[in-house]
Write a protein that holds these residues in place. Structure first.
Motif, mmCIF file in Angstrom:
data_model
loop_
_atom_site.group_PDB
_atom_site.id
_atom_site.type_symbol
_atom_site.label_atom_id
_atom_site.label_comp_id
_atom_site.label_asym_id
_atom_site.label_seq_id
_atom_site.Cartn_x
_atom_site.Cartn_y
_atom_site.Cartn_z
ATOM 1 N N GLY A 106 -5.869 5.614 -3.687
ATOM 2 C CA GLY A 106 -4.546 6.017 -3.239
ATOM 3 C C GLY A 106 -3.690 4.851 -2.782
ATOM 4 N N SER A 107 -2.512 5.195 -2.279
ATOM 5 C CA SER A 107 -1.536 4.186 -1.860
ATOM 6 C C SER A 107 -0.983 4.518 -0.489
ATOM 7 C CB SER A 107 -0.373 4.133 -2.858
ATOM 8 O OG SER A 107 -0.802 3.756 -4.147
ATOM 9 N N ARG A 153 2.254 2.710 2.243
ATOM 10 C CA ARG A 153 3.205 1.643 2.503
ATOM 11 C C ARG A 153 3.340 1.457 4.006
ATOM 12 N NH1 ARG A 153 9.654 1.059 1.152
ATOM 13 N NH2 ARG A 153 9.776 2.572 2.884
ATOM 14 N N ARG A 194 -3.086 -5.878 -5.811
ATOM 15 C CA ARG A 194 -3.075 -4.493 -5.319
ATOM 16 C C ARG A 194 -2.018 -4.283 -4.231
ATOM 17 N NH1 ARG A 194 -7.370 -2.528 -2.650
ATOM 18 N NH2 ARG A 194 -7.988 -4.575 -1.815
ATOM 19 N N THR A 212 1.538 -5.544 -2.163
ATOM 20 C CA THR A 212 2.796 -6.266 -2.346
ATOM 21 C C THR A 212 3.549 -6.314 -1.028
ATOM 22 O OG1 THR A 212 2.952 -5.488 -4.646
ATOM 23 C CG2 THR A 212 4.958 -6.368 -3.629
ATOM 24 N N GLN A 243 3.153 -2.761 0.620
ATOM 25 C CA GLN A 243 2.781 -1.684 -0.298
ATOM 26 C C GLN A 243 1.343 -1.901 -0.724
ATOM 27 O OE1 GLN A 243 4.599 1.058 -1.470
ATOM 28 N NE2 GLN A 243 2.633 1.654 -2.357
ATOM 29 N N ASN A 274 -1.724 -0.461 -2.941
ATOM 30 C CA ASN A 274 -2.149 0.408 -4.036
ATOM 31 C C ASN A 274 -3.624 0.222 -4.325
ATOM 32 O OD1 ASN A 274 0.569 1.213 -4.353
ATOM 33 N ND2 ASN A 274 0.970 -0.453 -5.796
ATOM 34 N N SER A 275 -4.176 1.166 -5.060
ATOM 35 C CA SER A 275 -5.595 1.085 -5.459
ATOM 36 C C SER A 275 -6.480 0.807 -4.252
ATOM 37 C CB SER A 275 -5.783 -0.002 -6.521
ATOM 38 O OG SER A 275 -4.975 0.246 -7.651
#
Length: 111
Positions: free
Chosen positions: A16-17, A19, A66, A68, A81, A83-84
């Motif tokens: 999942g992600s 932020r 992954r 940012t 951010q 991710n993964s």
């Protein structure tokens, strides 16, 4: 008075992600470098990402590709951010600019 406040943590499943946000007051983020760190239980606090005042970004090998890091100058906020996400990303995440640290936000990656 300078304040740095993180938010956006939570519980997410692997893959999942999330932020994360780091909002500043009393200091202009665009004029300073800012870094994200994380600390897992029983481990040292590790640097994971940074953004220079000029907007150049840097990443630890463990998160490169992954995560940012970015900055919104109008909101005086820096984002991470993610991710993964993996279970090993579980940690308390902190942002720091100059000598100022936030209280952090918890990220838990678990199924």
């Amino acid at each position: 008075q300078v304040q740095v406040v993180e938010s956006g943590g939570g519980v997410v499943q692997p893959g999942g992600s999330l932020r994360l946000s780091c909002e500043g007051s009393g200091i202009i983020f665009s004029l300073n470098d800012l870094d994200w760190y994380r600390q897992a239980p029983g481990k040292e606090r590790d640097w994971i990402a940074g953004i220079s005042s000029g907007g150049i970004t840097f990443y630890a090998a463990s998160v490169k590709g992954r995560f940012t890091i970015s900055r919104d100058n109008a909101k005086n906020t820096v984002y991470l951010q993610m991710n993964s996400l993996k279970p090993e990303d579980t940690a308390h995440y902190y942002c720091r600019t100059r000598v100022y640290w936030g209280q952090g936000t918890q990220v838990t990656v678990s199924s």
